[in-house]
Write a protein that holds these residues in place. Structure first.
Motif, PDB file in Angstrom:
ATOM      1  N   ASP A 158       0.832  -1.210   0.000  1.00 45.91           N
ATOM      2  CA  ASP A 158       0.000   0.000   0.000  1.00 45.91           C
ATOM      3  C   ASP A 158       0.859   1.249   0.000  1.00 45.91           C
ATOM      4  O   ASP A 158       0.550   2.235  -0.668  1.00 45.91           O
ATOM      5  N   GLU A 165       0.229   6.771  -6.616  1.00 50.62           N
ATOM      6  CA  GLU A 165      -1.056   7.399  -6.931  1.00 50.62           C
ATOM      7  C   GLU A 165      -1.077   8.867  -6.529  1.00 50.62           C
ATOM      8  O   GLU A 165      -1.705   9.689  -7.192  1.00 50.62           O
ATOM      9  N   TYR A 239       5.629  -2.830  -9.952  1.00 55.09           N
ATOM     10  CA  TYR A 239       5.147  -3.285 -11.266  1.00 55.09           C
ATOM     11  C   TYR A 239       3.683  -2.920 -11.471  1.00 55.09           C
ATOM     12  O   TYR A 239       3.269  -2.585 -12.577  1.00 55.09           O
ATOM     13  N   ALA A 240       2.906  -2.962 -10.370  1.00 56.20           N
ATOM     14  CA  ALA A 240       1.466  -2.695 -10.489  1.00 56.20           C
ATOM     15  C   ALA A 240       1.226  -1.221 -10.788  1.00 56.20           C
ATOM     16  O   ALA A 240       1.948  -0.350 -10.317  1.00 56.20           O
ATOM     17  N   GLY A 241       0.179  -1.008 -11.570  1.00 59.66           N
ATOM     18  CA  GLY A 241      -0.138   0.370 -11.907  1.00 59.66           C
ATOM     19  C   GLY A 241      -1.129   0.982 -10.915  1.00 59.66           C
ATOM     20  O   GLY A 241      -1.162   2.181 -10.714  1.00 59.66           O
ATOM     21  N   THR A 242      -1.935   0.121 -10.347  1.00 61.97           N
ATOM     22  CA  THR A 242      -2.969   0.619  -9.426  1.00 61.97           C
ATOM     23  C   THR A 242      -3.014  -0.265  -8.186  1.00 61.97           C
ATOM     24  O   THR A 242      -2.399  -1.337  -8.161  1.00 61.97           O
ATOM     25  N   MET A 243      -3.769   0.186  -7.206  1.00 68.73           N
ATOM     26  CA  MET A 243      -3.946  -0.583  -5.972  1.00 68.73           C
ATOM     27  C   MET A 243      -4.585  -1.942  -6.297  1.00 68.73           C
ATOM     28  O   MET A 243      -4.252  -2.960  -5.693  1.00 68.73           O
ATOM     29  N   ARG A 244      -5.487  -1.924  -7.246  1.00 72.19           N
ATOM     30  CA  ARG A 244      -6.201  -3.158  -7.618  1.00 72.19           C
ATOM     31  C   ARG A 244      -5.214  -4.200  -8.149  1.00 72.19           C
ATOM     32  O   ARG A 244      -5.255  -5.363  -7.781  1.00 72.19           O
ATOM     33  N   GLU A 245      -4.343  -3.736  -9.041  1.00 74.60           N
ATOM     34  CA  GLU A 245      -3.349  -4.660  -9.614  1.00 74.60           C
ATOM     35  C   GLU A 245      -2.419  -5.166  -8.522  1.00 74.60           C
ATOM     36  O   GLU A 245      -2.085  -6.347  -8.470  1.00 74.60           O
ATOM     37  N   LEU A 248      -4.031  -7.762  -6.477  1.00 73.69           N
ATOM     38  CA  LEU A 248      -4.171  -9.019  -7.225  1.00 73.69           C
ATOM     39  C   LEU A 248      -2.845  -9.767  -7.274  1.00 73.69           C
ATOM     40  O   LEU A 248      -2.787 -10.989  -7.075  1.00 73.69           O
ATOM     41  N   PHE A 249      -1.752  -9.029  -7.511  1.00 68.35           N
ATOM     42  CA  PHE A 249      -0.444  -9.688  -7.550  1.00 68.35           C
ATOM     43  C   PHE A 249      -0.100 -10.293  -6.199  1.00 68.35           C
ATOM     44  O   PHE A 249       0.455 -11.388  -6.121  1.00 68.35           O
ATOM     45  N   TYR A 322       7.870   1.834 -14.680  1.00 69.88           N
ATOM     46  CA  TYR A 322       7.175   1.159 -13.576  1.00 69.88           C
ATOM     47  C   TYR A 322       6.799   2.121 -12.464  1.00 69.88           C
ATOM     48  O   TYR A 322       5.885   1.847 -11.683  1.00 69.88           O
ATOM     49  N   GLY A 326      -0.308   4.072 -13.721  1.00 66.11           N
ATOM     50  CA  GLY A 326      -1.095   3.629 -14.884  1.00 66.11           C
ATOM     51  C   GLY A 326      -0.564   2.352 -15.513  1.00 66.11           C
ATOM     52  O   GLY A 326       0.352   1.754 -15.088  1.00 66.11           O
TER      53      GLY A 326
ATOM     54  N   LYS B  19      -1.754  -5.760 -17.465  1.00 67.94           N
ATOM     55  CA  LYS B  19      -1.200  -6.510 -16.325  1.00 67.94           C
ATOM     56  C   LYS B  19      -2.339  -7.118 -15.515  1.00 67.94           C
ATOM     57  O   LYS B  19      -2.305  -8.275 -15.121  1.00 67.94           O
ATOM     58  N   PHE B  20      -3.363  -6.286 -15.266  1.00 70.19           N
ATOM     59  CA  PHE B  20      -4.479  -6.769 -14.457  1.00 70.19           C
ATOM     60  C   PHE B  20      -5.194  -7.897 -15.185  1.00 70.19           C
ATOM     61  O   PHE B  20      -5.567  -8.900 -14.577  1.00 70.19           O
ATOM     62  N   ALA B  23      -3.136 -11.061 -15.007  1.00 67.63           N
ATOM     63  CA  ALA B  23      -3.155 -11.592 -13.636  1.00 67.63           C
ATOM     64  C   ALA B  23      -4.520 -12.179 -13.310  1.00 67.63           C
ATOM     65  O   ALA B  23      -4.631 -13.190 -12.618  1.00 67.63           O
ATOM     66  N   LEU B 186     -12.259 -11.283  -4.729  1.00 72.64           N
ATOM     67  CA  LEU B 186     -11.502 -10.536  -5.737  1.00 72.64           C
ATOM     68  C   LEU B 186     -12.406  -9.510  -6.401  1.00 72.64           C
ATOM     69  O   LEU B 186     -12.038  -8.340  -6.591  1.00 72.64           O
ATOM     70  N   GLY B 189     -13.038  -6.656  -4.259  1.00 71.44           N
ATOM     71  CA  GLY B 189     -11.886  -5.749  -4.280  1.00 71.44           C
ATOM     72  C   GLY B 189     -11.950  -4.806  -5.465  1.00 71.44           C
ATOM     73  O   GLY B 189     -11.623  -3.621  -5.347  1.00 71.44           O
ATOM     74  N   ILE B 190     -12.405  -5.324  -6.594  1.00 72.51           N
ATOM     75  CA  ILE B 190     -12.537  -4.476  -7.780  1.00 72.51           C
ATOM     76  C   ILE B 190     -13.600  -3.401  -7.514  1.00 72.51           C
ATOM     77  O   ILE B 190     -13.407  -2.220  -7.856  1.00 72.51           O
ATOM     78  N   ASP B 193     -12.333  -0.723  -5.309  1.00 74.28           N
ATOM     79  CA  ASP B 193     -11.423   0.117  -6.072  1.00 74.28           C
ATOM     80  C   ASP B 193     -12.201   1.095  -6.948  1.00 74.28           C
ATOM     81  O   ASP B 193     -11.867   2.277  -7.024  1.00 74.28           O
ATOM     82  N   LYS B 201      -8.844   9.713  -5.677  1.00 76.06           N
ATOM     83  CA  LYS B 201      -8.228  10.445  -6.793  1.00 76.06           C
ATOM     84  C   LYS B 201      -8.993  11.729  -7.117  1.00 76.06           C
ATOM     85  O   LYS B 201      -8.606  12.491  -7.999  1.00 76.06           O
ATOM     86  N   TYR B 276      -9.216   3.844   1.113  1.00 69.77           N
ATOM     87  CA  TYR B 276      -8.990   2.409   0.926  1.00 69.77           C
ATOM     88  C   TYR B 276      -8.802   1.720   2.265  1.00 69.77           C
ATOM     89  O   TYR B 276      -9.324   0.629   2.500  1.00 69.77           O
ATOM     90  N   LYS B 277      -8.038   2.365   3.135  1.00 74.77           N
ATOM     91  CA  LYS B 277      -7.726   1.731   4.421  1.00 74.77           C
ATOM     92  C   LYS B 277      -9.005   1.489   5.222  1.00 74.77           C
ATOM     93  O   LYS B 277      -9.225   0.440   5.767  1.00 74.77           O
TER      94      LYS B 277
END
Lengths: 326, 393
Positions: A158, A165, A239-245, A248-249, A322, A326, B19-20, B23, B186, B189-190, B193, B201, B276-277
């Motif tokens: 985080d 972000e 590597y992740a662009g967003t919190m969501r990614e 997930l990783f 990285y 985004g 990436k998402f 994954a 999962l 979580g989306i 987000d 933002k 988020y927290k």
């Protein structure tokens, strides 16, 4: 010194988040719950295997000695309360069962005592249920000690993604610090917090279960595991662009770790369990004595993994593609 | 702007990042790989010798010197065998490196090592053979065993039998379905987000300035996640059905219900949360409470079908056992469905209020005014009445 300045700042940020503090406190319930789960399972095992009072009249001393070792029965002096009365005379065994539901268990007790007579058995001290000992040593204690590592990975991830972000990562890079120093500065507070938790849970566990050994070595090994896991978390979140990614990783990484830890391997591949962090924790914490030749491989493996993941994290943090959002 | 157009836009946003997307595809296969795990554990119940849990591998260090027992010990991976001389063995015993020493047919234990008890336990079991002697049994019933111990034994045996049946049964394999909860989390979580990121933002201001009702904005996000989740669940259930892991495609129904309930709860928490927290913590606590309720409530179904309404998880048991009826399905599905809709309506109402985006956000206690408190109270009274009816009849 800049590393420690960054570490202090990160530490304050973590402690200012009430949610992290509450999550840390919630772990206490998880730890206590895990221990009671172990006790519950051991109690179940005891309930289904324990026979009770047994009265024995035997002309075979070795057979009688063997029966005394079996914790599923309690040998009594009179047959009044006995579940079974066993008479051994001139090689013949007669059993009077007072409760038919325990017949199979009594038969197993007798078979075991009779066939294991052929060996000479040494003395074993009295103590907790062996099933409870095995579950605690080989599963629950390592799980409890790894909990802080799993929780802390999220905090670190985080921290990095949030910086991306909010675009404060670029400001951080403008400070005269190498990428490696930034990673270390971010990891240090999480390691400190993780270690504090490990020490707290170890102290708590020792109150309930005193057979925890080589604690300084276990803590050192956990630091190495943390270095590997946290460097990986830095790499994923970079590597992740967003919190969501990033989440997930992390989930995928944790799934992979779970497989390695909990998947039962066929005998031919059982050596793979050596790669598991649980394997090292079990080996160090459950045995009073250790051989250096068995300790070193774990540290070598996780040392290499830590350095590898740290290198990957620092390389990724150096690349603009990285670190931009985004 | 049509709700469908906005939903499609949100869907595109979800899978915008390669990436998402990659994954996401990988996690599908990873979760699918968990299915063989249940088969392996089922095998363990049938033949414990072949597979050893990694955490117990080499758990018991044993020194061996010229013993016929060595092959038996090496055969079982729970033992770590040190083939040493007598002198070395005694040194290892003294330094507590090994918990026992087997020399010939003599077994010596380390009295101070708790592992010695475990080693004795396993050795006694492994070395047991078929006896070459006949044992005669005569039954002479007498009430010698305390009643409490009999009850404890019955309960313990029933629990173990149930676990073994559940793991090995192909019909009642709803343990596999529980794996799909990962996918639901999962998706949640989306959703978090999508909703919370607009606040963090500060892009939500732009959305709110559009000539689109706020509830449409919120529902477009919810529906996009629902589409993703329904597709995943449908794909998994069909795959599991083809692999013979579930006996009926209707097993999708309780999963859809559960997903809907979880998503609606997630939506409410995300709308209320500032960051988020906050959302993460509140959702964790909510899920723990929800699952504790659902799992414990579904256990009532085992006693009486009248309790099926308490939890949609009862539907899983109903369907897999072939006990489903229209009434039963309605009874099990309706309360959860109604609750989910209520949560979404409340979320939409809150989402439309400026203070939940721009602040200051009202506290939870202030929120509990009529009509929310009234509706909640009515719901609790109705549930209580239904439980009373179920128990009384």
């Amino acid at each position: 010194m800049r590393i420690f300045t960054l570490a202090r700042k990160e530490f304050k940020d973590i402690l200012s988040e009430r949610i992290y503090i509450i999550t840390l406190l919630l772990q206490i319930f998880v730890v206590v719950g895990i221990v009671f789960l172990g006790m519950f399972y051991a109690q179940i095992q005891y309930s289904i295997t324990y026979v009770g009072d047994v009265y024995v009249e035997s002309d075979n001393h070795q057979f009688y000695e063997q029966l005394t070792r079996d914790e599923r029965i309690r040998l009594v002096n009179t047959p009044d309360t006995a579940v079974a009365v066993i008479t051994v005379k001139e090689g013949a065994i007669d059993v009077e069962m007072r409760d038919g539901r325990f017949a199979n268990d009594v038969e197993d007790v007798i078979n075991r005592a009779y066939t294991n007579m052929r060996f000479e058995w040494g003395t074993v001290s009295a103590g907790p249920n062996p099933v409870f000992i095995e579950i605690m040593n080989s599963l629950l204690i390592p799980l409890v000690l790894l909990l802080p590592v799993f929780f802390s990975m999220n905090i670190l991830s985080d921290s990095i993604v949030k910086e991306k972000e909010r675009k404060t990562l670029e400001i951080l890079f403008s400070v005269p610090m190498r990428r490696e120093e930034i990673i270390i500065g971010k990891i240090i507070p999480v390691v400190v917090l993780g270690l504090a938790q490990v020490i707290a849970w170890t102290t708590l566990l020792r109150l309930i279960y005193p057979f925890l050994y080589n604690i300084p070595l276990v803590i050192l090994f956990l630091v190495m595991i943390m270095a590997f896991f946290f460097s990986s978390a830095v790499a994923f979140s970079t590597y992740a662009g967003t919190m969501r990614e990033s989440n997930l990783f992390l989930i995928l990484f944790m799934m992979a770790v779970t497989f390695l830890v909990f998947v039962p391997f066929p005998k031919e591949f059982s050596f793979l369990s050596r790669l598991s962090p649980m394997g090292g924790i079990v080996a160090f914490s459950s045995n009073p004595g250790l051989l250096i030749t068995e300790v070193v491989p774990y540290f070598v493996v996780y040392g290499i993994l830590s350095l590898g993941s740290f290198y990957v994290a620092s390389r990724m943090l150096s690349k603009d593609e990285y670190t931009r959002l985004g | 702007m049509a709700l469908s157009k906005m939903t499609i836009w949100e869907l595109r946003q979800i899978f915008k990042g390669k990436k998402f997307t990659y994954a996401f595809i990988i996690q599908f296969f990873v979760i699918l790989a968990i299915i063989p795990l249940f088969d392996v554990y089922s095998d363990i119940l049938e033949d414990p010798k072949e597979i050893v849990l990694p955490t117990s591998n080499s758990y018991l260090p044993v020194a061996v010197s010229s013993s016929p027992l060595e092959p038996v010990l090496r055969e079982n991976t729970i033992f770590r065998v040190y083939n040493v001389s007598e002198e070395e063995a005694h040194a290892l015993l003294k330094s507590h490196v090994v918990c026992c020493f087997v020399s010939g047919e003599k077994i010596i234990f380390d009295p101070t090592n708790p592992k010695a008890r475990v080693a004795e336990f396993h050795l006694q079991r492994l070395l047991q053979q078929e006896p070459d002697i006949e044992t005669s049994f005569v039954l002479n019933e007498k009430p010698v065993v305390p009643r409490e111990r009999l009850i404890a034994r019955q309960i313990a045996m029933r629990e173990i039998r149930r676990t073994a049946e559940m793991m090995s049964s192909e019909e009642i394999n709803y343990s596999t379905l529980l794996v799909l909860l990962l996918a639901i989390f999962l998706a949640s979580g989306i959703l978090v987000d999508l909703i919370v990121s607009e606040k963090e933002k500060q892009t939500g201001e732009i959305l709110l300035s559009l000539p689109v009702p706020p509830w449409k904005v919120m529902f477009s996000k919810v529906f996009s996640v629902v589409i993703v989740l329904i597709s995943q669940i449908a794909l998994w259930i069909v795959t599991l059905y083809v692999l013979g892991r579930v006996s009926s495609l209707f097993s999708m129904l309780p999963l859809f219900l559960l997903s809907f309930l979880i998503l609606s709860l997630t939506c409410l928490v995300s709308v209320y949360a500032k960051s988020y927290k906050e959302a993460g913590f509140a959702i964790t606590v909510s899920y723990v409470l929800l699952f504790a309720f659902l799992m414990s409530a579904s256990s009532f179904y085992i006693f009486s079908e009248k309790f099926s309404f308490l939890s949609p998880v009862s539907l899983v048991i109903m369907i897999e056992k072939g006990q489903s009826t229209v009434t039963g399905i309605l009874l099990a599905a309706l309360p959860a469905f109604v609750a989910s809709c209520a949560l979404l309506v409340v979320s939409a109402v809150l989402y439309g209020r400026d203070e939940f985006y721009f602040g200051p956000r009202p506290s939870i206690f202030r929120l509990l005014t009529f009509p929310f408190a009234g509706v909640a109270l009515l719901g609790v009274v109705m549930y209580g009445a239904a439980i009373f009816y179920g128990v009384a009849s």
